[in-house]
Design a protein around this motif. Structure first.
Motif, PDB file in Angstrom:
ATOM      1  N   PHE A  29       0.803  -1.230   0.000  1.00 16.94           N
ATOM      2  CA  PHE A  29       0.000   0.000   0.000  1.00 16.94           C
ATOM      3  C   PHE A  29       0.835   1.279   0.000  1.00 16.94           C
ATOM      4  CE2 PHE A  29      -2.883  -3.091   2.270  1.00 16.94           C
ATOM      5  CZ  PHE A  29      -3.730  -3.284   1.183  1.00 16.94           C
ATOM      6  N   CYS A  30       2.148   1.161  -0.169  1.00 18.34           N
ATOM      7  CA  CYS A  30       2.996   2.352  -0.248  1.00 18.34           C
ATOM      8  C   CYS A  30       4.203   2.016  -1.113  1.00 18.34           C
ATOM      9  CB  CYS A  30       3.439   2.801   1.149  1.00 18.34           C
ATOM     10  SG  CYS A  30       4.428   1.574   2.025  1.00 18.34           S
ATOM     11  N   SER A  31       5.091   2.993  -1.318  1.00 15.64           N
ATOM     12  CA  SER A  31       6.197   2.754  -2.249  1.00 15.64           C
ATOM     13  C   SER A  31       7.484   2.362  -1.526  1.00 15.64           C
ATOM     14  CB  SER A  31       6.422   3.991  -3.114  1.00 15.64           C
ATOM     15  OG  SER A  31       6.646   5.096  -2.276  1.00 15.64           O
ATOM     16  N   CYS A  32       7.422   2.049  -0.230  1.00 16.78           N
ATOM     17  CA  CYS A  32       8.616   1.618   0.503  1.00 16.78           C
ATOM     18  C   CYS A  32       9.156   0.307  -0.087  1.00 16.78           C
ATOM     19  CB  CYS A  32       8.280   1.376   1.965  1.00 16.78           C
ATOM     20  SG  CYS A  32       7.894   2.867   2.870  1.00 16.78           S
ATOM     21  N   SER A  33      10.479   0.144   0.008  1.00 18.65           N
ATOM     22  CA  SER A  33      11.109  -1.062  -0.515  1.00 18.65           C
ATOM     23  C   SER A  33      10.784  -2.284   0.365  1.00 18.65           C
ATOM     24  CB  SER A  33      12.622  -0.864  -0.559  1.00 18.65           C
ATOM     25  OG  SER A  33      13.251  -2.110  -0.793  1.00 18.65           O
ATOM     26  N   SER A  82      14.340   1.223   8.285  1.00 16.16           N
ATOM     27  CA  SER A  82      14.806   2.150   7.250  1.00 16.16           C
ATOM     28  C   SER A  82      13.822   2.208   6.088  1.00 16.16           C
ATOM     29  CB  SER A  82      16.198   1.751   6.756  1.00 16.16           C
ATOM     30  OG  SER A  82      16.189   0.435   6.256  1.00 16.16           O
ATOM     31  N   ASN A  83      12.997   1.178   5.924  1.00 15.35           N
ATOM     32  CA  ASN A  83      12.029   1.174   4.828  1.00 15.35           C
ATOM     33  C   ASN A  83      10.618   1.402   5.360  1.00 15.35           C
ATOM     34  OD1 ASN A  83      14.088   0.588   2.984  1.00 15.35           O
ATOM     35  ND2 ASN A  83      13.901  -1.611   3.378  1.00 15.35           N
ATOM     36  N   ARG A 132       9.151  -4.828   7.576  1.00 14.58           N
ATOM     37  CA  ARG A 132       8.288  -5.843   6.974  1.00 14.58           C
ATOM     38  C   ARG A 132       6.819  -5.403   6.950  1.00 14.58           C
ATOM     39  NH1 ARG A 132       8.382 -11.706   9.674  1.00 14.58           N
ATOM     40  NH2 ARG A 132       6.612 -10.778  10.757  1.00 14.58           N
ATOM     41  N   THR A 133       6.492  -4.387   7.726  1.00 15.42           N
ATOM     42  CA  THR A 133       5.108  -3.912   7.788  1.00 15.42           C
ATOM     43  C   THR A 133       4.636  -3.467   6.406  1.00 15.42           C
ATOM     44  OG1 THR A 133       5.691  -3.037   9.939  1.00 15.42           O
ATOM     45  CG2 THR A 133       3.579  -2.367   9.044  1.00 15.42           C
ATOM     46  N   GLY A 134       3.578  -4.101   5.926  1.00 17.46           N
ATOM     47  CA  GLY A 134       3.053  -3.697   4.622  1.00 17.46           C
ATOM     48  C   GLY A 134       3.641  -4.454   3.445  1.00 17.46           C
TER      49      GLY A 134
END
Ligand code: ZN
Length: 496
Positions: free
Chosen positions: A34-38, A47-48, A165-167
């Motif tokens: 649901f977001c653009s995090c790696s 960090s992500n 790891r969330t998401g």
């Protein structure tokens, strides 16, 4: 309960285990659901992360199209029906590694339903040796963070949280309670992993948590229709341990029932060290998740056109590939099984077999000469010093009689010693050739003919298959070094 009462084989046979599995597979998208995090594994903790996956007020989720495609591809490979419209729902619970206080999942309208996997079972009990294990549903959800209980100076009294790891997108695959033994559960997981790997939507790496399995298990007296009370074994990190945990639970259940007790419906953890499960929390006190439709996301629509596009990109799946390889290349079921264990191996075999004089010999070499050497050195196929082109070239040399089987073995040994491909070693060794000098062979043939008058007579009387006897004897006398084709030629001449 700390230990298992010993259950006799007799008693064990009177009960039937009922097993269902829930498997979480991490989808190989570059960014979160649901977001653009790696989604990269192993980055520095926290960090992500961004306002969306941290669940900060006002942040809104945007669905990752790739995650949907991957989940649909997996669902199709598992023969599921894709629901054109599915709904995301909030699953509410409190846990330190869940910053939003809810997980976005799917509940009563999942992405896909009604699939199955055919597993191999004991042929003596089940005609055909196949059994269908139903897949109730496959749905999309986001992963939670990770609690770290060790590795820090104050780990003894504090828990650290990593929200990288969330998401991360997950496909949850829920089976029907169709398995009747730990072996069937093991087989189901093996086939499931194989299929998912073929689709390429996950690396199924259990050590990194990209494949996780929870098992539901109950027992009932054979012949009884109703299910017994089940327990759930969570977070076991290998298929072998899942099998062991199930074996333990089956005996534990039977022991309690036979002792006049009642099974408590609960979640249990398996301690692989001790080979035992321990109660974690009782389901009766478990949370009511208060599912409700996620208000920040529209219903997910995967229309026919999109489904068709995804279906067009489905690779040939392992079972179909095995059948085709057997038919196309005339290899055995056992060979086909080994050669299709991974898609990469099957691809490599096929490219080698296509160019070879005799595909059967290629299959044979991979099985008997290559895989064994790789295993002995703890190498994966991708790390093999001998490429598939090398296997093909060597197979052709044996096929044409240029080198013997024994010479091939020696050359393969050199390849592994030097870490070089077959062509390089073959050149470096001066393109060895098995002897075409017939004088030694002729001498051997003369001796054999003199020593076996009865066989010679039979051959000359028309029993031409007797040539096999003579060829075998010469090969034996030459310790496998002779060129079988040449031996055949010399013997035919002498006997005729
Ligand atoms: Zn994020």
């Amino acid at each position: 309960m700390a230990s298992t009462p010993a259950v006799s084989a007799d008693l064990l046979a009177r009960y039937e285990p009922v097993i269902g599995l829930e498997v979480h597979v991490q989808l190989l998208t570059a960014s979160k659901i649901f977001c653009s995090c790696s989604t990269r594994f192993g980055d520095p903790p926290n960090s992500n992360v961004c306002p969306v996956c941290l669940g900060l007020p006002g942040a809104l989720p945007v669905l990752n199209r790739k995650a949907v495609e991957f989940a649909v591809r997996a669902a199709m490979a598992l023969e599921c029906r894709i629901n054109e419209v599915s709904i995301f729902a909030r699953k509410n619970y409190f846990y330190p590694d869940l910053p939003k206080g809810y997980q976005i999942s799917q509940y009563d309208k999942p992405l896909a339903e009604f699939g199955f996997i055919d597993i191999d079972v004991n042929e003596s009990k089940t005609p055909g040796g196949k059994k269908k294990i139903g897949i109730t549903r496959l749905h999309l959800e986001e992963d939670a963070g990770k609690s770290l209980h060790e590795g820090f100076a104050d780990s003894a009294h504090k828990t650290a949280i990593d929200l990288n790891r969330t998401g991360v997108p997950l496909a949850e695959i829920v089976s029907e309670p169709d398995m009747r033994s730990p072996d069937e559960a093991y087989e189901y997981l093996t086939r499931l992993k194989e299929i998912i790997l073929y689709t390429g939507v996950s690396d199924c790496n259990m050590e990194e948590g990209s494949l996780r399995c929870d098992a539901n298990i109950s027992v009932r007296p054979r012949g009884q229709k109703e299910f017994g009370t089940k327990t759930e074994v969570k977070n076991v990190n290998s298929f072998r341990f899942i099998k062991q945990a199930l074996e333990y639970e089956i005996e534990r259940h039977i022991g309690i029932i036979e002792g006049g007790g009642r099974i408590t419906q609960e979640t249990r953890l398996y301690n692989a060290h001790e080979g035992k499960t321990y109660g974690m929390r009782s389901k009766e006190q478990a949370h009511d998740y208060r599912y409700f439709p996620e208000p920040d996301l529209l219903p997910l629509v995967v229309d026919e056109k999109w489904q068709a596009a995804i279906r067009a990109g489905l690779p040939e799946l392992p079972e179909a590939r095995r059948r085709r390889l057997m038919k196309e290349y005339g290899i055995t079921a056992g060979d086909a099984h080994t050669l299709t264990l991974t898609r990469a191996m099957a691809d490599q075999f096929e490219s080698a077999a296509r160019g070879a004089k005799n595909p059967k010999r290629v299959a044979n070499l991979v099985q008997s000469e290559l895989l064994g050497r790789l295993k002995a050195q703890g190498l994966e196929l991708e790390q093999s010093p001998i490429s598939m082109a090398g296997v093909t070239a060597s197979a052709d040399l044996v096929e044409s009689g240029a080198i013997s089987g024994k010479m091939l073995k020696d050359l393969y040994d050199l390849c592994f010693e030097r870490g070089q491909d077959f062509a390089a070693v073959y050149e470096a060794e001066g393109r060895p050739e098995q002897s075409r000098d017939t004088s030694a062979l002729e001498k051997l043939a003369d001796e054999l003919i003199a020593a076996n008058p009865k066989q010679v007579e039979q051959y000359r009387a028309g029993k031409k298959t007797m040539i096999g006897f003579f060829v075998g004897q010469v090969m034996k006398a030459s310790k496998g070094q002779a060129n079988p084709q040449l031996v055949n030629e010399v013997l035919t001449k002498k006997l005729g």
